[in-house]
Design a protein around this motif. Structure first.
Motif, short mmCIF file in Angstrom:
data_model
loop_
_atom_site.label_atom_id
_atom_site.label_comp_id
_atom_site.label_asym_id
_atom_site.label_seq_id
_atom_site.Cartn_x
_atom_site.Cartn_y
_atom_site.Cartn_z
N ARG B 81 59.15 -123.94 88.89
CA ARG B 81 59.44 -124.08 90.31
C ARG B 81 59.23 -122.74 90.98
O ARG B 81 59.31 -121.69 90.35
CB ARG B 81 60.85 -124.59 90.54
N THR B 83 60.48 -120.07 93.85
CA THR B 83 61.62 -119.74 94.71
C THR B 83 61.12 -119.46 96.11
O THR B 83 59.93 -119.26 96.33
CB THR B 83 62.37 -118.50 94.19
N ASP B 84 62.05 -119.44 97.06
CA ASP B 84 61.68 -119.18 98.44
C ASP B 84 60.98 -117.85 98.60
O ASP B 84 60.15 -117.68 99.49
CB ASP B 84 62.93 -119.20 99.33
N SER B 85 61.31 -116.91 97.74
CA SER B 85 60.67 -115.61 97.87
C SER B 85 59.33 -115.57 97.12
O SER B 85 58.74 -114.51 96.98
CB SER B 85 61.60 -114.51 97.36
N ARG B 87 58.58 -116.19 93.95
CA ARG B 87 58.53 -115.98 92.51
C ARG B 87 58.54 -117.32 91.78
O ARG B 87 59.08 -118.30 92.28
CB ARG B 87 59.74 -115.15 92.06
N GLU B 88 57.96 -117.33 90.61
CA GLU B 88 57.97 -118.56 89.82
C GLU B 88 59.07 -118.50 88.76
O GLU B 88 59.38 -117.43 88.25
CB GLU B 88 56.63 -118.74 89.10
N GLN B 89 59.62 -119.66 88.45
CA GLN B 89 60.54 -119.75 87.33
C GLN B 89 60.08 -120.89 86.42
O GLN B 89 60.09 -122.04 86.83
CB GLN B 89 61.96 -120.02 87.82
N THR B 91 60.67 -123.54 83.86
CA THR B 91 61.89 -124.25 83.47
C THR B 91 61.76 -125.00 82.16
O THR B 91 62.76 -125.48 81.62
CB THR B 91 62.31 -125.25 84.57
N ASP B 103 62.96 -134.63 86.86
CA ASP B 103 63.65 -133.94 87.96
C ASP B 103 63.20 -134.45 89.33
O ASP B 103 63.77 -134.08 90.35
CB ASP B 103 63.48 -132.41 87.85
N ALA B 111 60.52 -131.83 91.76
CA ALA B 111 61.27 -130.60 92.01
C ALA B 111 60.60 -129.41 91.34
O ALA B 111 60.99 -128.27 91.54
CB ALA B 111 62.70 -130.75 91.49
N ASN B 203 58.83 -115.17 81.55
CA ASN B 203 59.34 -115.85 82.73
C ASN B 203 60.41 -116.87 82.35
O ASN B 203 61.50 -116.92 82.94
CB ASN B 203 58.17 -116.52 83.45
N TYR B 204 60.09 -117.69 81.34
CA TYR B 204 61.05 -118.72 80.89
C TYR B 204 62.35 -118.10 80.41
O TYR B 204 63.44 -118.60 80.70
CB TYR B 204 60.39 -119.50 79.75
N LEU B 205 62.25 -116.98 79.70
CA LEU B 205 63.44 -116.37 79.08
C LEU B 205 64.11 -115.32 79.97
O LEU B 205 65.09 -114.70 79.55
CB LEU B 205 63.06 -115.73 77.74
N GLY B 206 63.61 -115.15 81.18
CA GLY B 206 64.21 -114.16 82.06
C GLY B 206 63.98 -112.73 81.60
O GLY B 206 64.85 -111.88 81.73
#
Lengths: 247, 247
Positions: B81, B83-85, B87-89, B91, B103, B111, B203-206
Motif C-alpha cells: 500500500r 502512504t499519503d506521503s 512511501r510504499e509499505q 504488506t 483486504d 486496499a 520494506n516488508y521488515l521495516g
DNA sequence: GAAAAACCTTGATGTGTATCAAGGGGGCAT
DNA sequence: ATGCCCCCTTGATACACATCAAGGTTTTTC
C-alpha cells in the motif's frame, strides 16, 4: 476527577445486559448493520449477554478453545499475544460496537488474549450459530466478511505505522484513531479518557513508556493537546493531523 | 545460475491454465481444502484461469474496484500500500496455493496493490460467486472464514516482529517463514530462490536495504546461511531459529 | 485512611539501525 | 556482445529512540 465516562449515563445499552440487538444504540456500527427487522431478531436470539467483567479480567486467553466472537457493548478491552520469549505484544484496542476474537477462527484456538481495560460488557456471539445464520442470511454473511476484512486492513495500517513512522507520528495516529472511533459512537471527538495505560500504548505502538510520555509532553508544549493523566483534550486537530502524516 | 524454479517443471498446474481445481496439486493448501468431490466441481466452475502475468505487472491496484480474490498458481507476488506521503509499505508476499485480495472486501475497493515478482499465474475467484457458493456449502464458508482469519493472525505476527524484534530476528523470521511455506508445497525447505529484491525484503521488515544486506552477510559469516544473490541455502536451520526467537 | 504498588514523568547516557557515500555485479535491451 | 541501469554490498558517520536512573503521582489494597 472529571465525570464518569459518558457511556455509563446513556439510557439503552451500556452495561445493561437486558438490552437486545433491536434497540441497542450501537447496532449501526455492530453486526446488525444493514439487516432487516426479522433478521435482527434472529441474530438477537443467538447473541448471549452476560454481566460486565471487571477491569483486568480476561474475556479469553491465548490458546483457549475458540467458540465465539464478541461485540463490545460498553467499556474497552485490549488484545495481546505473548511471544515465545515471554514479551507481550498488544495487537488492538476494542471500543463499544467493535468486534473481537476473529483471530481464533483459523485454528479453533484464540490467537491472542483479551483483557478488560475497565469494567466492560460484551455480547457473545457463538461462532457455530453465526456460521449457520450467515448461510441463511446473505447480508449477514457479507457483513461478517466485511468486518474481518476491516480487521485485516487495520492491521496493515498498524504494520505501516510501525514500519515507517516516527514516535510522534505513531502517537498522533493513535489519538486520531481513537478520536474518530469516538465520533462514530456519537461521543466527543476532542475530549475523552484513554482507557489504557501508557505502557499499553507504548507496547501497541512499538515504543517505550518513556518515549510515549515524552511525545505527550511535546504535543502539550506545542498546544496541540491538553493531557491530564488519562484525560485528553485535543486543542488543535489539524496540528495533530500534520504530525500523523496519515491523513 | 542454478535451474529454473522447480514449480515450472512439474506436470499439472504451474503456469498451465487449463488445469482445474480437481487435479491441481495445490488444492490441499488452497480453497478446495476439505471439500467433497462435487463441491470441488462447483467451485471449479466459478474459478477463472487466465494466462500468466509478467514480472512487474499488476494484478490489481490500490483503489481499484474489488471484484475477486485470487489464488496463486505459480510464481509469486507482493502486496503493498502507498502512504499519503508516497512511501510504499509491502504488506505481504504470496506464493502458490495462497490467497490474496481479501483486504478489498470491507470497502469494495482494493486496499493494496498486488504486483508480480516473477512470471505468475493466478486463479481468479469472483467474490459474488464465492459468497453465493459459500451460503450453499458450509465447508467452503468455514474454510474461507479460516483463510481470512489466518491473514489476520499473520498480520499480527508481523506487527509483533516489527514492534519487538531486532533486524537479525526479523530477517531470520522471514527466511523461516518462506522455508516452511516451501515445505508445505513439497519443495525444498533449505534451498530456494527469493523472488523478491532486498529492497522489498527491507520494506516488508521495516529495515533499509543496507541493513538487510548486512544481516545476510553476518548470517553467512556464522555459517547459518549460504547466500548467492537471490539463491539461499540454509546450512543451520536451528541456528536461524535461535536468531529468530519466534519458534 | 495508611501503606504499598503501579504508573507516569523527566533527565542523562548508550546503541542499533538509518543515512550518506562509493564501488562492484547481474540482467535486460538493443 | 555491449552498455546501461538497477540492485547489492560494504564502510563511515549520525541520530532517534532505548535504556538506566530517580522522583512524583495516582490507584489499589488491606
Amino acid at each position: 476527577m472529571t465525570g464518569q465516562s459518558q457511556e455509563l449515563l446513556t439510557k439503552p445499552c451500556a452495561h445493561d445486559y437486558k438490552v437486545n440487538c433491536g434497540n441497542c444504540r450501537l447496532n449501526s456500527i455492530c453486526l446488525p448493520l444493514a439487516l432487516e427487522r426479522d433478521d435482527v431478531e434472529q441474530l438477537d436470539e443467538i447473541v448471549q449477554r452476560s454481566k460486565p467483567i471487571q477491569k483486568g479480567r480476561f474475556l479469553y486467553h491465548e490458546g483457549d478453545e475458540f467458540q465465539s466472537v464478541f461485540a463490545v457493548r460498553s467499556g474497552a478491552l485490549k488484545a495481546f499475544r505473548t511471544t515465545d520469549s515471554g514479551r507481550e505484544q498488544v495487537t488492538g484496542f476494542y471500543f463499544p460496537g467493535e468486534i473481537l476474537g476473529m483471530d481464533g477462527i483459523s485454528n479453533n484456538l484464540h490467537a491472542s488474549s483479551a483483557q478488560a481495560l475497565e469494567t466492560t460488557a460484551v455480547c457473545e456471539i457463538p461462532f457455530n450459530s453465526l456460521e449457520k445464520l450467515s448461510a441463511l442470511m446473505p447480508s449477514l454473511q457479507r457483513h461478517f466478511f466485511q468486518i474481518m476484512s476491516r480487521e485485516i486492513t487495520e492491521d496493515q495500517q498498524l504494520i505501516t505505522l510501525l514500519s515507517k513512522n516516527s514516535a510522534e507520528e505513531r502517537v498522533a495516529a493513535l489519538i486520531l484513531s481513537i478520536s474518530s472511533r469516538n465520533a462514530r459512537r456519537k461521543l466527543s471527538a476532542t475530549r475523552f479518557r484513554l482507557p489504557m495505560s501508557r505502557i499499553d500504548i507504548g507496547n501497541y505502538l512499538g515504543l517505550t513508556v518513556e518515549t510515549v510520555s515524552r511525545v505527550f509532553s511535546r504535543m502539550q508544549k506545542l498546544e496541540f493537546l491538553q493531557v491530564n493523566n488519562k484525560e485528553i483534550e485535543i486543542k488543535d486537530i489539524e496540528g495533530i493531523r500534520s504530525l500523523a502524516d496519515i491523513g
